[in-house]
Design a protein around this motif. Sequence first.
Motif, PDB file in Angstrom:
ATOM      1  N   ALA A  79       0.848  -1.187   0.000  1.00 57.98           N
ATOM      2  CA  ALA A  79       0.000   0.000   0.000  1.00 57.98           C
ATOM      3  C   ALA A  79       0.881   1.234   0.000  1.00 57.98           C
ATOM      4  O   ALA A  79       2.006   1.204   0.506  1.00 57.98           O
ATOM      5  CB  ALA A  79      -0.917  -0.006   1.228  1.00 57.98           C
ATOM      6  N   GLY A  80       0.397   2.331  -0.583  1.00 58.15           N
ATOM      7  CA  GLY A  80       1.158   3.565  -0.577  1.00 58.15           C
ATOM      8  C   GLY A  80       2.502   3.412  -1.272  1.00 58.15           C
ATOM      9  O   GLY A  80       2.615   2.771  -2.324  1.00 58.15           O
ATOM     10  N   THR A  81       3.542   3.971  -0.656  1.00 58.80           N
ATOM     11  CA  THR A  81       4.891   3.886  -1.226  1.00 58.80           C
ATOM     12  C   THR A  81       5.300   2.441  -1.469  1.00 58.80           C
ATOM     13  O   THR A  81       5.866   2.112  -2.520  1.00 58.80           O
ATOM     14  CB  THR A  81       5.901   4.564  -0.282  1.00 58.80           C
ATOM     15  OG1 THR A  81       5.571   5.944  -0.148  1.00 58.80           O
ATOM     16  CG2 THR A  81       7.318   4.435  -0.821  1.00 58.80           C
ATOM     17  N   SER A  82       5.020   1.567  -0.514  1.00 53.93           N
ATOM     18  CA  SER A  82       5.403   0.155  -0.649  1.00 53.93           C
ATOM     19  C   SER A  82       4.752  -0.485  -1.860  1.00 53.93           C
ATOM     20  O   SER A  82       5.386  -1.227  -2.610  1.00 53.93           O
ATOM     21  CB  SER A  82       5.016  -0.616   0.626  1.00 53.93           C
ATOM     22  OG  SER A  82       5.658  -0.086   1.757  1.00 53.93           O
ATOM     23  N   GLY A  83       3.473  -0.188  -2.074  1.00 52.65           N
ATOM     24  CA  GLY A  83       2.780  -0.740  -3.222  1.00 52.65           C
ATOM     25  C   GLY A  83       3.316  -0.197  -4.537  1.00 52.65           C
ATOM     26  O   GLY A  83       3.463  -0.938  -5.512  1.00 52.65           O
ATOM     27  N   ARG A  84       3.617   1.100  -4.548  1.00 54.36           N
ATOM     28  CA  ARG A  84       4.146   1.709  -5.780  1.00 54.36           C
ATOM     29  C   ARG A  84       5.494   1.108  -6.156  1.00 54.36           C
ATOM     30  O   ARG A  84       5.793   0.897  -7.332  1.00 54.36           O
ATOM     31  CB  ARG A  84       4.253   3.226  -5.606  1.00 54.36           C
ATOM     32  CG  ARG A  84       2.904   3.901  -5.460  1.00 54.36           C
ATOM     33  CD  ARG A  84       2.999   5.407  -5.318  1.00 54.36           C
ATOM     34  NE  ARG A  84       1.684   5.956  -4.991  1.00 54.36           N
ATOM     35  CZ  ARG A  84       1.306   6.349  -3.774  1.00 54.36           C
ATOM     36  NH1 ARG A  84       2.175   6.298  -2.768  1.00 54.36           N
ATOM     37  NH2 ARG A  84       0.095   6.799  -3.562  1.00 54.36           N
ATOM     38  N   ALA A 109      -2.840  -1.411  -2.915  1.00 51.52           N
ATOM     39  CA  ALA A 109      -4.137  -1.137  -2.291  1.00 51.52           C
ATOM     40  C   ALA A 109      -4.777   0.077  -2.954  1.00 51.52           C
ATOM     41  O   ALA A 109      -4.158   1.122  -3.068  1.00 51.52           O
ATOM     42  CB  ALA A 109      -3.942  -0.883  -0.798  1.00 51.52           C
ATOM     43  N   GLY A 110      -6.000  -0.088  -3.426  1.00 51.22           N
ATOM     44  CA  GLY A 110      -6.688   0.997  -4.118  1.00 51.22           C
ATOM     45  C   GLY A 110      -6.608   0.900  -5.623  1.00 51.22           C
ATOM     46  O   GLY A 110      -7.208   1.718  -6.331  1.00 51.22           O
ATOM     47  N   GLY A 111      -5.853  -0.083  -6.134  1.00 49.99           N
ATOM     48  CA  GLY A 111      -5.771  -0.272  -7.570  1.00 49.99           C
ATOM     49  C   GLY A 111      -4.883   0.733  -8.274  1.00 49.99           C
ATOM     50  O   GLY A 111      -4.179   1.525  -7.627  1.00 49.99           O
ATOM     51  N   ASP A 112      -4.918   0.720  -9.595  1.00 53.79           N
ATOM     52  CA  ASP A 112      -4.016   1.553 -10.393  1.00 53.79           C
ATOM     53  C   ASP A 112      -4.155   3.045 -10.092  1.00 53.79           C
ATOM     54  O   ASP A 112      -3.182   3.795 -10.206  1.00 53.79           O
ATOM     55  CB  ASP A 112      -4.260   1.306 -11.883  1.00 53.79           C
ATOM     56  CG  ASP A 112      -3.708  -0.041 -12.341  1.00 53.79           C
ATOM     57  OD1 ASP A 112      -3.017  -0.696 -11.541  1.00 53.79           O
ATOM     58  OD2 ASP A 112      -3.975  -0.427 -13.495  1.00 53.79           O
ATOM     59  N   GLN A 113      -5.333   3.488  -9.703  1.00 54.53           N
ATOM     60  CA  GLN A 113      -5.515   4.904  -9.406  1.00 54.53           C
ATOM     61  C   GLN A 113      -4.618   5.340  -8.240  1.00 54.53           C
ATOM     62  O   GLN A 113      -4.169   6.493  -8.188  1.00 54.53           O
ATOM     63  CB  GLN A 113      -6.980   5.194  -9.069  1.00 54.53           C
ATOM     64  CG  GLN A 113      -7.270   6.681  -8.857  1.00 54.53           C
ATOM     65  CD  GLN A 113      -8.749   6.958  -8.655  1.00 54.53           C
ATOM     66  OE1 GLN A 113      -9.572   6.052  -8.724  1.00 54.53           O
ATOM     67  NE2 GLN A 113      -9.101   8.210  -8.400  1.00 54.53           N
ATOM     68  N   ALA A 114      -4.338   4.396  -7.331  1.00 53.34           N
ATOM     69  CA  ALA A 114      -3.511   4.710  -6.161  1.00 53.34           C
ATOM     70  C   ALA A 114      -2.045   4.922  -6.525  1.00 53.34           C
ATOM     71  O   ALA A 114      -1.266   5.377  -5.692  1.00 53.34           O
ATOM     72  CB  ALA A 114      -3.629   3.590  -5.129  1.00 53.34           C
ATOM     73  N   LEU A 115      -1.669   4.592  -7.760  1.00 55.83           N
ATOM     74  CA  LEU A 115      -0.301   4.867  -8.191  1.00 55.83           C
ATOM     75  C   LEU A 115      -0.048   6.368  -8.285  1.00 55.83           C
ATOM     76  O   LEU A 115       1.065   6.841  -8.048  1.00 55.83           O
ATOM     77  CB  LEU A 115      -0.030   4.218  -9.548  1.00 55.83           C
ATOM     78  CG  LEU A 115       0.026   2.689  -9.561  1.00 55.83           C
ATOM     79  CD1 LEU A 115       0.070   2.188 -11.005  1.00 55.83           C
ATOM     80  CD2 LEU A 115       1.243   2.191  -8.787  1.00 55.83           C
ATOM     81  N   ARG A 116      -1.091   7.127  -8.640  1.00 57.18           N
ATOM     82  CA  ARG A 116      -0.937   8.573  -8.835  1.00 57.18           C
ATOM     83  C   ARG A 116      -1.584   9.399  -7.723  1.00 57.18           C
ATOM     84  O   ARG A 116      -1.148  10.502  -7.428  1.00 57.18           O
ATOM     85  CB  ARG A 116      -1.558   8.983 -10.178  1.00 57.18           C
ATOM     86  CG  ARG A 116      -0.786   8.497 -11.384  1.00 57.18           C
ATOM     87  CD  ARG A 116      -1.447   8.999 -12.667  1.00 57.18           C
ATOM     88  NE  ARG A 116      -0.678   8.615 -13.847  1.00 57.18           N
ATOM     89  CZ  ARG A 116       0.320   9.330 -14.349  1.00 57.18           C
ATOM     90  NH1 ARG A 116       0.687  10.454 -13.762  1.00 57.18           N
ATOM     91  NH2 ARG A 116       0.954   8.929 -15.434  1.00 57.18           N
ATOM     92  N   PHE A 117      -2.631   8.841  -7.129  1.00 62.08           N
ATOM     93  CA  PHE A 117      -3.373   9.611  -6.133  1.00 62.08           C
ATOM     94  C   PHE A 117      -3.450   8.840  -4.818  1.00 62.08           C
ATOM     95  O   PHE A 117      -3.599   7.607  -4.822  1.00 62.08           O
ATOM     96  CB  PHE A 117      -4.791   9.904  -6.645  1.00 62.08           C
ATOM     97  CG  PHE A 117      -4.807  10.599  -7.975  1.00 62.08           C
ATOM     98  CD1 PHE A 117      -4.509  11.949  -8.068  1.00 62.08           C
ATOM     99  CD2 PHE A 117      -5.104   9.898  -9.137  1.00 62.08           C
ATOM    100  CE1 PHE A 117      -4.509  12.593  -9.298  1.00 62.08           C
ATOM    101  CE2 PHE A 117      -5.115  10.534 -10.364  1.00 62.08           C
ATOM    102  CZ  PHE A 117      -4.815  11.886 -10.452  1.00 62.08           C
ATOM    103  N   PRO A 118      -3.358   9.529  -3.691  1.00 65.36           N
ATOM    104  CA  PRO A 118      -3.400   8.851  -2.385  1.00 65.36           C
ATOM    105  C   PRO A 118      -4.696   8.065  -2.210  1.00 65.36           C
ATOM    106  O   PRO A 118      -5.780   8.524  -2.576  1.00 65.36           O
ATOM    107  CB  PRO A 118      -3.315  10.006  -1.380  1.00 65.36           C
ATOM    108  CG  PRO A 118      -2.716  11.143  -2.140  1.00 65.36           C
ATOM    109  CD  PRO A 118      -3.186  10.989  -3.547  1.00 65.36           C
ATOM    110  N   ALA A 119      -4.559   6.861  -1.660  1.00 67.53           N
ATOM    111  CA  ALA A 119      -5.728   6.034  -1.332  1.00 67.53           C
ATOM    112  C   ALA A 119      -5.426   5.326  -0.013  1.00 67.53           C
ATOM    113  O   ALA A 119      -5.589   4.115   0.112  1.00 67.53           O
ATOM    114  CB  ALA A 119      -5.993   5.034  -2.451  1.00 67.53           C
TER     115      ALA A 119
END
Length: 307
Positions: A79-84, A109-119
């Motif tokens: 999730a977050g940085t770790s997921g990216r 966590a949060g899917g592809d949208q979370a790559l660019r925007f906080p989730a």
Amino acid sequence: MTSENSNSESKIGSLRTEQVDAKYHLLDAMSVTELLQAMNESDAEVPRAIALKLPEIEKAIDGIVDRLLQGGRLIYLGAGTSGRLGVLDAAECGPTFSVSEDQVLAFIAGGDQALRFPAEGVEDDPTAGATDLKLKNVSQLDAVVGIAASGRTPYVIGALQLAKEVGALTIGLTGNPNSEISKIVDHPIEIDSGPELLAGSTRLKSGTAQKLVLNMISTIAMVRLGKTYGNLMVDLQVTNEKLQDRALRIIEKATGAVRAESTRALKEANHEVKVAILMLLLNLDAKAARERLLASSNRIREALGTE
């Protein structure tokens, strides 16, 4: 505030990655020169912390290679940085090593949208991590790497618990000793690089540590799978002008051929660098070189009989 919430918050506050480093208590009063020196000094702690965990990383990589050789997959979750960072590492394995999108993959966590925007809120749902793995039919052949600086991210824990249930190999990459994740995985990798320069900002040293370890995991696994010849990237995908030039230079380095010879061989090999190298070293046509490579587990050194 309930006692349960209070207890959870106190546990988070006790994590090494949440501590305040007294060395940097005047951070806001430092000059740019001092800030640069401080960050460089702080970052230097990361490779030292990783060096202490090389035996654990080695065991994890051995397990991952074993699963990949059986036809399994390498799956990252975070999730977050770790997921990216997991998504980044998985995405680069395709062009670098010609693996399919389904052989090395990642979830955030949060899917592809979370790559660019906080989730950030999504990471608190353990069922979301399990659901992501179910959608890819995770099995006992797979190796699942849960990435979480805190070592307690519910999204990651839920995924790892499901992975354990189906018999997949589980690895935890965390930044805190004795974490919840470490207690449930087959191979815990705990990189304790200490408190962050900016207290609690785990995109700094913790993120750097994760990136370096992920580099180790994917690169060494691919080396063991025969994706290199010496330290040459012989399984790269030739998809643009830069990679075309790199492929030709790799062929020339491996064979001693001149540019015209390497260009011809690469074209006849349908832009498969390994095949082109065998064509030139063994004086074979593309069909014979490809057959020899396939008979040698796609390993150039084995195909040359020089192991």
